[in-house]
Design a protein around this motif. Sequence first.
Motif, PDB file in Angstrom:
ATOM      1  N   LEU A 464       0.823  -1.211   0.000  1.00 14.45           N
ATOM      2  CA  LEU A 464       0.000   0.000   0.000  1.00 14.45           C
ATOM      3  C   LEU A 464       0.858   1.261   0.000  1.00 14.45           C
ATOM      4  O   LEU A 464       0.365   2.345  -0.315  1.00 14.45           O
ATOM      5  CB  LEU A 464      -0.945  -0.017   1.205  1.00 14.45           C
ATOM      6  N   ILE A 469      -4.806   3.446  -3.134  1.00 14.78           N
ATOM      7  CA  ILE A 469      -5.958   2.623  -3.512  1.00 14.78           C
ATOM      8  C   ILE A 469      -7.240   3.338  -3.099  1.00 14.78           C
ATOM      9  O   ILE A 469      -7.434   3.645  -1.912  1.00 14.78           O
ATOM     10  CB  ILE A 469      -5.895   1.236  -2.844  1.00 14.78           C
ATOM     11  N   VAL A 471     -10.957   4.001  -1.848  1.00 18.01           N
ATOM     12  CA  VAL A 471     -11.809   3.267  -0.907  1.00 18.01           C
ATOM     13  C   VAL A 471     -13.258   3.388  -1.356  1.00 18.01           C
ATOM     14  O   VAL A 471     -13.760   4.493  -1.558  1.00 18.01           O
ATOM     15  CB  VAL A 471     -11.662   3.822   0.523  1.00 18.01           C
ATOM     16  N   SER A 481     -10.496  -5.099   1.414  1.00 18.09           N
ATOM     17  CA  SER A 481      -9.339  -4.406   1.962  1.00 18.09           C
ATOM     18  C   SER A 481      -8.652  -3.675   0.820  1.00 18.09           C
ATOM     19  O   SER A 481      -8.670  -4.150  -0.331  1.00 18.09           O
ATOM     20  CB  SER A 481      -8.372  -5.402   2.600  1.00 18.09           C
ATOM     21  N   PRO A 482      -8.026  -2.527   1.070  1.00 16.07           N
ATOM     22  CA  PRO A 482      -7.254  -1.883   0.002  1.00 16.07           C
ATOM     23  C   PRO A 482      -6.138  -2.781  -0.529  1.00 16.07           C
ATOM     24  O   PRO A 482      -5.623  -2.555  -1.629  1.00 16.07           O
ATOM     25  CB  PRO A 482      -6.704  -0.623   0.671  1.00 16.07           C
ATOM     26  N   TYR A 768      -8.487  -1.444 -10.974  1.00 16.74           N
ATOM     27  CA  TYR A 768      -7.358  -0.673 -10.438  1.00 16.74           C
ATOM     28  C   TYR A 768      -6.364  -0.299 -11.530  1.00 16.74           C
ATOM     29  O   TYR A 768      -5.689   0.719 -11.431  1.00 16.74           O
ATOM     30  CB  TYR A 768      -6.679  -1.473  -9.319  1.00 16.74           C
TER      31      TYR A 768
END
Length: 824
Positions: A464, A469, A471, A481-482, A768
């Motif tokens: 991370l 990332i 949310v 979860s990120p 992503y």
Amino acid sequence: MAGPRVVIIGAGVVGAALADELSSRGWTELTVVDQGPLPATGGSSSHAPGLVFQANPSKTMTELARYTVEKLSTLDVDGQPCFLQVGGLEVATTPERLTDLRRRHGWLTSWGVEGRLVDPDACLALHPLLNRDRVLGGLLVPTDGLAKAVLAVEAQLRAARARGVRLLERHEVLDIRTEADDTTDGDRVTAVVTDRGEIPADLVVCCAGIWGPKVARMVGMSLPLTPLAHQLAWTGPLPALAGQTEEAVRPILRHQDADLYYRDRHDRLGIGFYGHRPMPVSADDIAPVDSSPDMPSVLRFTADDFAEAWTETQSLLPATRDAKVEEGINGLFSFTTDGMPLLGPSPDVKGFWVAEAVWVTHSAGVGRAMAEWLVDGHCSSFDLHACDVNRFEPHQLAPAYVLARDCRNFVEVYDILHPLEPAGAPRPLRTSPFHVRERELGAFFLEASGWERPQWYEANEPLLDRWDIPVPGDWAARMWSPIVGAEALATREGVALYDMSALKRLEVSGRGAAAFLQRLTTSDVDKSVGSVTYTLMLDENGGIRSDITVARLARRRFQIGANGNLDLDWFTRHLPADGSVAVRDITAGTCCIGLWGPKAREVLQPLADADFSNEGLRYFRARSAHIGAVPVTALRLSYVGELGWELYTGADMGLKLWDTLWEAAQPYGGIAAGRGAFNSLRLEKGYRAFGTDMGHEHDPYEAGLGFAVKTGKGDFIGRAALERRAADVRRRLTCLTIDDPGAVVMGKEPVYDGDRPVGYVTSAAYGYTIGKGIAYAWLPAELATPGRALDIGYFDLRIAAVVAEEPLFDPGMRRLRGLAGDAR
């Protein structure tokens, strides 16, 4: 046509509906047999409260309920209606439930059922007994109502009898006779044995409800069904209802925050309660009709279990404070391990079918579905794959598992459940050879077909630091979860190990294997040894039964990447009688790692004794090799859209394979990645998931899978129907993108064109790599135009979305083929 000789065991709402539907299609050699008197035979239908609520996360279940409403609304018995369409009202007394009602309203809109959210004052106007101070809002479905179950049974049996159907009451079924079937290795039914004689039969359909497991055992079939007692009580007369001559004038009411529902009965109220302890009963312990003081499906009311319900009722409905509970029952209903019905044919005994675990709400719909299935060989009105009795893995039929899961489903029947909510005990059940390493890496596990499957790994939290990332909103951020995003991006940049052991693996072998697979699939799979083919299996109506991969590992041996036990069942049912083909489930004895990412070859090639270059093993090819000391079958496939392989080995060597790859991947920044990243990556690549994005109701052209249909190869199941459907594609599975990084939807949400609902979301995730939300949706074909602006209904929000060209990532397939260049 008179049709085959059919015996329907059970004359409740399901058996009566099936007799009516079958006879209306010309099958009149029917006998309906029940141990009790008609029309109130003593089963669950005889005491059912009759509430029909259509809102359901399952499109199929909503459609079954809608048909039930439509049919029962047309029926009466000597002027007495079989359905009282008073509407259905669900009320919220907590903010969480109010939010959930918005989600439920979205389901209704997605599935085409009218519903509307109403404020507290409107709730009070609809149901004046409510305590205005307790209610935060409600969901009204005007077409919901009360099914008069016994009248519905009588009406449908009358119609069936008028067509020549024979009705036998007070006939207890003692056994089902079978004999060896010359066309299979199993048996076929020949007769139903009752205490008053034998009834010859070509087909037997078990609609015995809470006795279903007992009847099914007569042919050696296990049903994952448990009868559980459910409390229903009636108040004495309420002064607030004095003078009410009609049976029901207010909407049926659900107070799911407290596991309660309510219905009128003239000047009294019926109160149903799911908040008590589970009270399971064995089908073998249910008393026979003639030895039960009331009816066998009714047990003694346990007042202590109802105390909480009565206290809450007096708070929500103050008018009940001046009344008492005058009568009550603990009535038996059927529960299953996944909350869905059990429909379809026995896997072992030809001619034996079941239609079980069906409540009044879905009864007429199931009657129609089963009639279509029996007469036509498939069901064209409903997608029944999630209801098929053959969907279960062997462990899901274990008595301890069935009891635990059925009781859990009773407890959770009114709970707010997240779509990714992990199953409870018994867990863990199935673990891959890599499980010990996954635990060491801090895997967050969800369950897939009993397998513990990592969703993400806490060990990847340091990633991370490399990426920001986004949310998502509260609902999408649960079971998330990120780290999911970081794992997806790390896969795109380097290399990752994915545990693919939950994938069903079948072996098809024998001298007739190639011809057998050609007949069952839409693609040409009779290719060279080492070929891998993505293909579809269809039903006779041209609907998609499954999408599978077929790897030809030898001239007479194929490995199938399947979706579940229904694929095994489909293969088994179509085996040639000459023994030229064998099908074997090899899942438990094998395991699979997906090694994917642009650096995958750098990891794998130094370990291998074979050439894994682009020329040595091309895309969609397979080979045997050794990875270190581990023998593997390597398939050059990638459902995340990156260079890589599915690597299969025996379960005994699985941990060694993981450790070998893990050690080699570390210099390249290799990680383990979970299903959350996998789902994001596969949607960026536009890969469909059977059971989520498509099912039996869809054809390949609608689903964007026409490339998997090779009409030049010869005949295959569903081809004729598919040729007709190809000329009239009215809907399409369509890719939508969302710019707002916090607006991640979850699936089953309605899609709007302006104010008009036009479709619904199937799969969704955040992409992503592309930096957008992704949602696949079924839309009218004329709206599936790139650039078209639409909205997605998400709780109380409208999220702007745009139809996009697909795939969103690597449209030139350069990454998959191991070629250099930008894939975006």
